[in-house]
Design an enzyme around this catalytic site. Structure first.
Site, PDB file in Angstrom:
ATOM      1  N   HIS A 122       2.132  -3.106  -5.554  1.00 19.17           N
ATOM      2  CA  HIS A 122       2.003  -4.053  -6.666  1.00 19.17           C
ATOM      3  C   HIS A 122       1.462  -3.390  -7.936  1.00 19.17           C
ATOM      4  CE1 HIS A 122      -2.232  -4.614  -5.154  1.00 19.17           C
ATOM      5  NE2 HIS A 122      -2.472  -4.750  -6.438  1.00 19.17           N
ATOM      6  N   ASP A 152       2.636  -2.891   0.971  1.00 23.32           N
ATOM      7  CA  ASP A 152       1.983  -2.800  -0.339  1.00 23.32           C
ATOM      8  C   ASP A 152       1.506  -1.366  -0.617  1.00 23.32           C
ATOM      9  OD1 ASP A 152       1.126  -3.653  -2.815  1.00 23.32           O
ATOM     10  OD2 ASP A 152      -0.840  -4.303  -2.103  1.00 23.32           O
ATOM     11  N   GLY A 193      -7.499  -3.885 -11.105  1.00 24.26           N
ATOM     12  CA  GLY A 193      -7.534  -2.518 -11.632  1.00 24.26           C
ATOM     13  C   GLY A 193      -8.013  -1.528 -10.594  1.00 24.26           C
ATOM     14  N   ASN A 194      -8.803  -2.005  -9.619  1.00 23.74           N
ATOM     15  CA  ASN A 194      -9.220  -1.156  -8.496  1.00 23.74           C
ATOM     16  C   ASN A 194      -8.075  -0.917  -7.514  1.00 23.74           C
ATOM     17  OD1 ASN A 194     -12.350  -2.298  -8.920  1.00 23.74           O
ATOM     18  ND2 ASN A 194     -12.190  -0.243  -8.066  1.00 23.74           N
ATOM     19  N   SER A 195      -7.050  -1.759  -7.593  1.00 25.25           N
ATOM     20  CA  SER A 195      -5.945  -1.666  -6.640  1.00 25.25           C
ATOM     21  C   SER A 195      -5.347  -0.271  -6.626  1.00 25.25           C
ATOM     22  CB  SER A 195      -4.855  -2.681  -7.005  1.00 25.25           C
ATOM     23  OG  SER A 195      -5.304  -3.986  -6.807  1.00 25.25           O
ATOM     24  N   LEU A 235      12.853  -0.629  14.961  1.00 26.12           N
ATOM     25  CA  LEU A 235      12.635  -1.071  16.330  1.00 26.12           C
ATOM     26  C   LEU A 235      13.441  -2.336  16.635  1.00 26.12           C
ATOM     27  CD1 LEU A 235      10.850   0.189  18.520  1.00 26.12           C
ATOM     28  CD2 LEU A 235       9.093  -1.502  17.971  1.00 26.12           C
ATOM     29  N   GLY A 236      13.603  -3.193  15.620  1.00 26.17           N
ATOM     30  CA  GLY A 236      14.426  -4.389  15.795  1.00 26.17           C
ATOM     31  C   GLY A 236      13.680  -5.603  16.296  1.00 26.17           C
TER      32      GLY A 236
END
Length: 350
Positions: free
Chosen positions: A111, A142, A221-223, A275-276
């Protein structure tokens, strides 16, 4: 009469002189502390010296920050958001990341940077600003791996998120609220493990799995920045916080990105083996189906009838307990084992 008065006066003056001489010279040098007690403490004992202490031993946070801060980067992006039907608006994004390979490989969040991001810029600790290239990204995990054109960069070593315990030290470094507060250090503890967090990405609901919960302050902003242990090893990637409460931050366990990073460095990209199955661990099952109780393993909630799992005899409703001889009680644990494989490899499951 006058003669006697003068004599008494002379004796008094001489006696005063002798007494003064005794107290000024004789007593301090020959009598005090030897024959008679010292009438008052020496001058040196009345004055208090202010001693400036030597520099204290570095705290854990100070030592970790010194070790890791040069490898934490700021990231800005430009994305185009469709406004009405035919207009697009440029939206600037700001986040964090950290260098994990001296040749310029950087981990951050999807993100923060994804396949739609334009004009990706990476701000290094030495003041350099370099363009970043997306090598791999995954919206479900993510996670994103970037590459900048540089060599001999400082790095943050990766720890082992399988060995974490609740209560141990957790230190976050990132760029809260933008680049004005670059490389802010916050400290706390690991509050919980294997947390699941329902979020909305765009307009679609999504559940983030097996997260590390911490009370170290994590803000917008730390992301993408690192969550580290007391030795300065990255144990997670900061990703989200609960805005309606204090001290509820979350990080993605670092182990999930290790096999991915290894293949990206070697081949330039990562193609996950298939893997399905659609699997739920115990934590996720409580969000999906109230009537499903899982005490261990991974519950197979759905399966691709053309996939390898189905062809191997696995069916919907089965519970996978082990993969390659290792217990799997979280989806992250299963993915870590699967991601070590290449398409076409075999994996033994119980």
């Amino acid at each position: 009469m006058q003669h006697n008065f003068n004599r008494i006066l002379a004796i008094a003056i001489i006696s005063s002189f002798i007494t003064s001489l005794v107290f000024v010279y004789v007593a301090p040098n020959f009598l005090w502390g030897k024959i008679i007690p010292i009438p008052y403490p020496p001058e040196t004992s009345l004055k208090k010296e202010i001693i400036i202490p030597k520099k204290e031993t570095p705290t854990v946070a100070e030592a970790v920050a010194k070790k890791a801060m040069p490898a934490v980067v700021g990231i800005t992006t430009l994305e185009f958001e469709r406004k009405y039907y035919f207009l697009e608006r440029a939206v600037e994004g700001v986040g964090s990341g950290f260098i994990v390979h001296p040749d310029g490989y950087i981990i951050t969040n999807n993100h923060v940077v994804n396949e739609n991001s334009k004009n990706v810029k990476v701000y290094l600790g030495n003041g350099s600003v370099l363009p970043g290239k997306v090598l791999w990204t995954d919206a479900i995990l993510d996670l994103t791996i970037l590459k900048i054109d540089a060599k001999n960069l400082p790095v943050i070593e990766l720890g082992n998120s399988d060995n974490l315990s609740v209560g141990q030290t957790a230190i976050a470094i990132g760029n809260p609220l933008g680049l004005r507060f670059q490389r802010t250090v916050t400290m706390g503890i690991i509050s919980a493990l294997n947390r699941s967090l329902p979020i909305t990405e765009g307009s679609r609901p999504k559940i983030m799995e097996d997260l590390i919960q911490t009370d170290a302050s994590i803000n917008p902003g730390n992301s993408g920045g690192p969550l580290m242990d007391s030795q300065g090893y990255a144990i997670g990637i900061n990703t989200a916080k609960v805005t309606t409460a204090e001290g509820l931050g979350f990080a993605i366990p670092i182990n999930i990105v290790k096999p991915i990073l290894k293949k990206v460095v070697k081949t330039g990209t990562f193609k996950p083996p298939y893997l399905g199955i659609v699997g739920y661990d115990r934590e996720i099952a409580s969000y999906i189906a109230a009537d499903v109780y899982i005490y261990e393993g991974i519950y197979v909630a759905d399966i691709d009838p053309t996939g390898p799992a189905y062809k191997s005899g696995i069916r919907k409703g089965y519970i996978i307990l082990e993969a390659d001889g290792k217990p799997v009680n979280t989806m992250t644990a299963l993915k870590c084992i699967v991601y070590e494989k290449n398409p076409g490899d075999r994996i033994k499951v119980k």
